[in-house]
Design a protein around this motif. Structure first.
Motif, PDB file in Angstrom:
ATOM      1  N   UNK A 115      13.950   8.925  10.519  1.00 56.44           N
ATOM      2  CA  UNK A 115      13.117   9.092   9.266  1.00 56.44           C
ATOM      3  C   UNK A 115      12.119  10.169   9.612  1.00 56.44           C
ATOM      4  N   UNK A 116      12.251  11.360   8.463  1.00 56.05           N
ATOM      5  CA  UNK A 116      11.127  12.120   8.476  1.00 56.05           C
ATOM      6  C   UNK A 116      10.504  12.295   7.158  1.00 56.05           C
ATOM      7  N   UNK A 117       9.369  11.934   6.688  1.00 56.59           N
ATOM      8  CA  UNK A 117       8.784  11.956   5.323  1.00 56.59           C
ATOM      9  C   UNK A 117       8.400  13.299   4.790  1.00 56.59           C
ATOM     10  N   UNK A 118       8.259  14.267   5.692  1.00 58.11           N
ATOM     11  CA  UNK A 118       7.701  15.671   5.327  1.00 58.11           C
ATOM     12  C   UNK A 118       7.072  16.035   6.574  1.00 58.11           C
ATOM     13  N   UNK A 120       8.033  18.084   8.928  1.00 57.19           N
ATOM     14  CA  UNK A 120       8.716  17.988  10.085  1.00 57.19           C
ATOM     15  C   UNK A 120       8.486  17.064  11.010  1.00 57.19           C
ATOM     16  N   UNK A 121       7.787  16.055  10.855  1.00 60.47           N
ATOM     17  CA  UNK A 121       7.296  14.966  11.804  1.00 60.47           C
ATOM     18  C   UNK A 121       8.217  13.739  11.553  1.00 60.47           C
ATOM     19  N   UNK A 122       8.551  12.949  12.451  1.00 58.63           N
ATOM     20  CA  UNK A 122       9.006  11.642  12.491  1.00 58.63           C
ATOM     21  C   UNK A 122       7.895  10.564  12.341  1.00 58.63           C
ATOM     22  N   UNK A 123       7.297  10.197  11.236  1.00 57.09           N
ATOM     23  CA  UNK A 123       6.123   9.545  11.177  1.00 57.09           C
ATOM     24  C   UNK A 123       6.176   8.103  11.729  1.00 57.09           C
ATOM     25  N   UNK A 124       7.313   7.611  11.925  1.00 58.83           N
ATOM     26  CA  UNK A 124       7.354   6.351  12.456  1.00 58.83           C
ATOM     27  C   UNK A 124       7.247   6.247  13.779  1.00 58.83           C
ATOM     28  N   UNK A 125       7.812   7.501  14.477  1.00 53.87           N
ATOM     29  CA  UNK A 125       7.506   7.594  15.836  1.00 53.87           C
ATOM     30  C   UNK A 125       6.163   8.020  16.272  1.00 53.87           C
ATOM     31  N   UNK A 129       3.000   6.045  10.270  1.00 56.72           N
ATOM     32  CA  UNK A 129       3.548   4.900   9.145  1.00 56.72           C
ATOM     33  C   UNK A 129       3.223   3.559   9.528  1.00 56.72           C
ATOM     34  N   UNK A 130       2.969   3.311  10.808  1.00 51.77           N
ATOM     35  CA  UNK A 130       2.814   2.025  11.430  1.00 51.77           C
ATOM     36  C   UNK A 130       1.406   1.460  10.888  1.00 51.77           C
ATOM     37  N   UNK A 131       0.293   2.364  10.668  1.00 52.16           N
ATOM     38  CA  UNK A 131      -0.617   1.905  10.054  1.00 52.16           C
ATOM     39  C   UNK A 131      -0.640   1.532   8.621  1.00 52.16           C
ATOM     40  N   UNK A 132       0.152   2.560   7.940  1.00 50.87           N
ATOM     41  CA  UNK A 132       0.246   2.336   6.529  1.00 50.87           C
ATOM     42  C   UNK A 132       0.933   0.979   6.161  1.00 50.87           C
ATOM     43  N   UNK A 133       1.876   0.524   6.844  1.00 48.73           N
ATOM     44  CA  UNK A 133       2.584  -0.570   6.738  1.00 48.73           C
ATOM     45  C   UNK A 133       2.110  -1.917   7.152  1.00 48.73           C
ATOM     46  N   UNK A 134       1.128  -1.852   8.121  1.00 53.90           N
ATOM     47  CA  UNK A 134       0.701  -2.860   8.869  1.00 53.90           C
ATOM     48  C   UNK A 134      -0.598  -2.967   7.760  1.00 53.90           C
ATOM     49  N   UNK A 135      -1.443  -2.204   7.337  1.00 50.80           N
ATOM     50  CA  UNK A 135      -2.410  -2.249   6.437  1.00 50.80           C
ATOM     51  C   UNK A 135      -1.947  -2.880   5.114  1.00 50.80           C
TER      52      UNK A 135
END
Length: 231
Positions: A115-118, A120-125, A129-135
């Motif tokens: 996954x890359x949401x924009x 050019x970065x793989x935000x899960x890696x 996005x870990x912060x966003x989902x955990x929050x």
């Protein structure tokens, strides 16, 4: 993420398409417990002759209201998938008038590196996005936290019970921040700018609770958040 590809037979008006998308998103949020803004949907309308969907011998009668949903997602449990199928059938029937016999759902799983949401970065890696989902999970949980529970206060790596507010901030090695006695969260330099919206929601919730919103009637003890630490 999840990414939904929705195929329908042409003839639906824009209002029907919007209702279909909105209802499908509500079901995904509830079944997979993803953030409200985790919404990615693509719809394509086809002439009737371009979709062939039989029943694999199950005796299911289709109509021209057929909806095929192909969902691409990180790995989910069997229970989550079964809940998604049931919720989609129920909500689309109730909110869109779709016969459950006209709904086909398929799930394809992938991993964090897919996954890359924009930008050019793989935000899960990268951890963004870990912060966003955990929050999101902790904010949702905190809203319904039973009053009898207390916060776990952190000091020097040790966790001890306190009479403070419910702990709503997740533990993650990439994040460090604290809240002062008035419930104001101070953002550290490792929290990415793109996480600001979720962070602001946590800060507002902490401030409301620190002002006494969580105190039980008749309870004279002050309930302030002394320290939140994330590791």
């Amino acid at each position: 993420m999840p990414l939904l590809y929705i195929d329908v037979i042409e003839g639906r008006d824009p209002g029907e398409i919007k209702a279909l998308l909105d209802t499908a998103h509500v079901a995904v949020v509830e079944a997979f417990e993803v953030p409200e803004r985790d919404r990615y949907q693509v719809v394509k309308s086809h002439p009737a002759g371009e979709i062939v969907a039989l029943d694999t011998g199950l005796g299911i009668d289709r109509s021209e209201q057929l909806v095929i949903i192909h969902l691409v997602s990180r790995r989910r449990t069997r229970a989550q998938k079964e809940r998604l199928y049931a919720l989609l059938a129920e909500r689309l029937r109730d909110d869109c008038g779709l016969d459950p016999a006209d709904l086909i759902v398929s799930v394809t799983e992938n991993d964090d590196e897919d996954w890359s949401f924009g930008s050019g970065r793989a935000q899960f890696l990268t951890g963004e996005l870990h912060w966003v989902f955990a929050a999101n999970r902790h904010v949702r949980f905190a809203r319904g936290w039973p009053r009898r529970f207390r916060n776990a206060e952190t000091s020097g790596g040790a966790v001890r019970q306190s009479r403070a507010l419910p702990l709503i901030v997740p533990h993650h090695s990439a994040i460090r921040h604290q809240a002062d006695g008035q419930g104001v969260i101070r953002q550290s330099d490792v929290v990415k700018p793109g996480m600001r919206a979720r962070f602001d929601e946590l800060r507002a919730l902490a401030a409301r609770r620190a002002r006494g919103a969580s105190a039980q009637p008749g309870d004279g003890r002050a309930r302030t958040c002394t320290q939140w630490s994330v590791r």
